[in-house]
Design a protein around this motif. Structure first.
Motif, PDB file in Angstrom:
ATOM      1  N   ARG A  16       7.535  -2.349   8.159  1.00  0.00           N
ATOM      2  CA  ARG A  16       6.225  -2.900   8.608  1.00  0.00           C
ATOM      3  C   ARG A  16       5.557  -2.249   9.749  1.00  0.00           C
ATOM      4  O   ARG A  16       4.431  -2.574   9.676  1.00  0.00           O
ATOM      5  N   ALA A  17       5.761  -1.295  10.435  1.00  0.00           N
ATOM      6  CA  ALA A  17       5.011  -0.691  11.240  1.00  0.00           C
ATOM      7  C   ALA A  17       3.769   0.148  10.556  1.00  0.00           C
ATOM      8  O   ALA A  17       2.968   0.455  11.318  1.00  0.00           O
ATOM      9  N   HIS A  18       4.011   0.522   9.155  1.00  0.00           N
ATOM     10  CA  HIS A  18       3.087   1.120   8.581  1.00  0.00           C
ATOM     11  C   HIS A  18       1.752  -0.005   8.119  1.00  0.00           C
ATOM     12  O   HIS A  18       0.771   0.850   7.789  1.00  0.00           O
ATOM     13  N   ALA A  19       2.156  -0.989   8.470  1.00  0.00           N
ATOM     14  CA  ALA A  19       1.067  -1.948   7.714  1.00  0.00           C
ATOM     15  C   ALA A  19      -0.362  -1.764   8.265  1.00  0.00           C
ATOM     16  O   ALA A  19      -1.441  -1.812   7.630  1.00  0.00           O
ATOM     17  N   HIS A  20      -0.564  -1.541   9.679  1.00  0.00           N
ATOM     18  CA  HIS A  20      -1.778  -1.547  10.265  1.00  0.00           C
ATOM     19  C   HIS A  20      -2.663  -0.041   9.710  1.00  0.00           C
ATOM     20  O   HIS A  20      -3.676  -0.391   8.974  1.00  0.00           O
ATOM     21  N   GLU A  21      -1.925   1.035   9.682  1.00  0.00           N
ATOM     22  CA  GLU A  21      -2.614   2.122   9.056  1.00  0.00           C
ATOM     23  C   GLU A  21      -2.865   1.921   7.399  1.00  0.00           C
ATOM     24  O   GLU A  21      -3.931   2.370   7.003  1.00  0.00           O
ATOM     25  N   MET A  22      -1.823   1.519   6.809  1.00  0.00           N
ATOM     26  CA  MET A  22      -1.946   1.210   5.497  1.00  0.00           C
ATOM     27  C   MET A  22      -3.166   0.327   5.108  1.00  0.00           C
ATOM     28  O   MET A  22      -3.634   0.392   3.997  1.00  0.00           O
ATOM     29  N   PHE A  23      -3.441  -0.663   5.929  1.00  0.00           N
ATOM     30  CA  PHE A  23      -4.364  -1.807   5.464  1.00  0.00           C
ATOM     31  C   PHE A  23      -5.828  -0.970   5.150  1.00  0.00           C
ATOM     32  O   PHE A  23      -6.409  -1.287   3.972  1.00  0.00           O
ATOM     33  N   ALA A  24      -6.159   0.052   5.961  1.00  0.00           N
ATOM     34  CA  ALA A  24      -7.252   0.850   5.807  1.00  0.00           C
ATOM     35  C   ALA A  24      -7.326   1.433   4.408  1.00  0.00           C
ATOM     36  O   ALA A  24      -8.134   1.626   3.588  1.00  0.00           O
ATOM     37  N   VAL A  25      -6.063   1.961   4.099  1.00  0.00           N
ATOM     38  CA  VAL A  25      -5.889   2.871   2.725  1.00  0.00           C
ATOM     39  C   VAL A  25      -6.188   1.995   1.766  1.00  0.00           C
ATOM     40  O   VAL A  25      -6.740   1.952   0.800  1.00  0.00           O
ATOM     41  N   PRO A  38      -6.847  -5.298  -3.498  1.00  0.00           N
ATOM     42  CA  PRO A  38      -6.531  -5.093  -2.086  1.00  0.00           C
ATOM     43  C   PRO A  38      -5.765  -6.201  -1.460  1.00  0.00           C
ATOM     44  O   PRO A  38      -5.830  -7.313  -1.511  1.00  0.00           O
ATOM     45  N   PRO A  39      -5.037  -5.863  -0.358  1.00  0.00           N
ATOM     46  CA  PRO A  39      -4.272  -6.920   0.190  1.00  0.00           C
ATOM     47  C   PRO A  39      -5.522  -7.956   0.857  1.00  0.00           C
ATOM     48  O   PRO A  39      -6.353  -7.523   1.518  1.00  0.00           O
ATOM     49  N   ALA A  40      -4.927  -9.234   0.980  1.00  0.00           N
ATOM     50  CA  ALA A  40      -5.836 -10.095   1.668  1.00  0.00           C
ATOM     51  C   ALA A  40      -6.454  -9.985   3.115  1.00  0.00           C
ATOM     52  O   ALA A  40      -7.381 -10.291   3.398  1.00  0.00           O
ATOM     53  N   SER A  41      -5.321  -9.707   3.777  1.00  0.00           N
ATOM     54  CA  SER A  41      -5.519  -9.280   5.511  1.00  0.00           C
ATOM     55  C   SER A  41      -4.414  -8.293   5.745  1.00  0.00           C
ATOM     56  O   SER A  41      -3.487  -8.086   5.101  1.00  0.00           O
ATOM     57  N   LEU A  45      -0.432  -8.024   4.600  1.00  0.00           N
ATOM     58  CA  LEU A  45       0.359  -6.732   4.509  1.00  0.00           C
ATOM     59  C   LEU A  45       1.378  -6.414   5.505  1.00  0.00           C
ATOM     60  O   LEU A  45       2.546  -6.005   4.946  1.00  0.00           O
ATOM     61  N   HIS A  46       1.383  -7.022   6.637  1.00  0.00           N
ATOM     62  CA  HIS A  46       2.436  -7.085   7.492  1.00  0.00           C
ATOM     63  C   HIS A  46       3.818  -7.597   7.146  1.00  0.00           C
ATOM     64  O   HIS A  46       4.724  -7.189   7.064  1.00  0.00           O
ATOM     65  N   ARG A  47       3.388  -8.716   6.912  1.00  0.00           N
ATOM     66  CA  ARG A  47       4.443  -9.725   6.106  1.00  0.00           C
ATOM     67  C   ARG A  47       5.168  -9.017   4.772  1.00  0.00           C
ATOM     68  O   ARG A  47       6.400  -8.945   4.627  1.00  0.00           O
ATOM     69  N   ARG A  48       4.209  -8.780   3.884  1.00  0.00           N
ATOM     70  CA  ARG A  48       4.493  -7.849   2.639  1.00  0.00           C
ATOM     71  C   ARG A  48       5.446  -6.718   3.276  1.00  0.00           C
ATOM     72  O   ARG A  48       6.702  -6.546   2.596  1.00  0.00           O
TER      73      ARG A  48
END
Ligand code: COA
Length: 146
Positions: A16-25, A38-41, A45-48
């Protein structure tokens, strides 16, 4: 799960720690030319990723790579390393990939790694929708190595 070193990249277990960086990708529309969205938010993505930390993907999602780095051999090196890991550490004997038939990039990657079309009965067992292709590859057993 182990870290897997591929040519030019290091594959890390997704957390889950990857969610912040991966949201931009993952907000890049280029990734969704053939399927998905794309992920809704970032929160979603963090939850996912939190869910995926369990290592039990329920939807069979495939690989994705930041489009800024496409066509540099990273995708095939990463998938090749993962096939090796699955074959040597998990004794997987056969790999199956399901993709949209129009996804020429994914098809090129799979062909480059030695995947071929599944025969119709095997394809029918894996295919969810008629616009999908099923590609297969036998794992190279250590006993087969020269
Ligand atoms: C599919 C994907 C992972 C490929 O990653 P990549 O790092 O660009 O792939 P590689 O550089 O290793 O290229 C491997 C092969 O794929 C094919 N390919 C990749 N990009 C291509 C392009 N723009 N045009 C034509 N073929 C392409 C080629 O056959 C290439 O081999 P070659 O360079 O020897 O001709 C990347 O395009 C991606 O993330 N796409 C969006 C998500 C997606 O479609 N995932 C797969 C779902 S099934």
């Amino acid at each position: 799960m182990r870290h897997v070193l591929a040519e030019g990249c290091l594959l890390e277990p997704q957390v889950r720690a990857h969610a912040h960086e991966m949201f931009a990708v993952l907000s890049d529309p280029a990734i969704y030319e053939f399927e998905n969205e794309p992920p809704a938010s970032e929160q979603w993505l963090h939850r996912r990723y939190e869910l995926l930390e369990s290592r039990c993907s329920s939807d069979g999602s495939a690989y994705e790579l930041n489009s800024e780095y496409w066509r540099r051999g990273i995708g095939s090196a990463a998938v090749q390393a993962m096939l090796h890991e699955l074959g040597t550490q998990y004794e997987v004997e056969r790999y199956v990939a399901v993709l949209k038939a129009s996804n020429f990039r994914s098809l090129g990657l799979l062909r480059r790694l030695g995947f071929g079309s599944a025969d119709e009965s095997e394809a029918a067992a894996w295919r969810d929708t008629p616009d999908e292709l099923v590609m297969v590859k036998a794992a190279r057993r250590i006993a087969d190595a020269p």
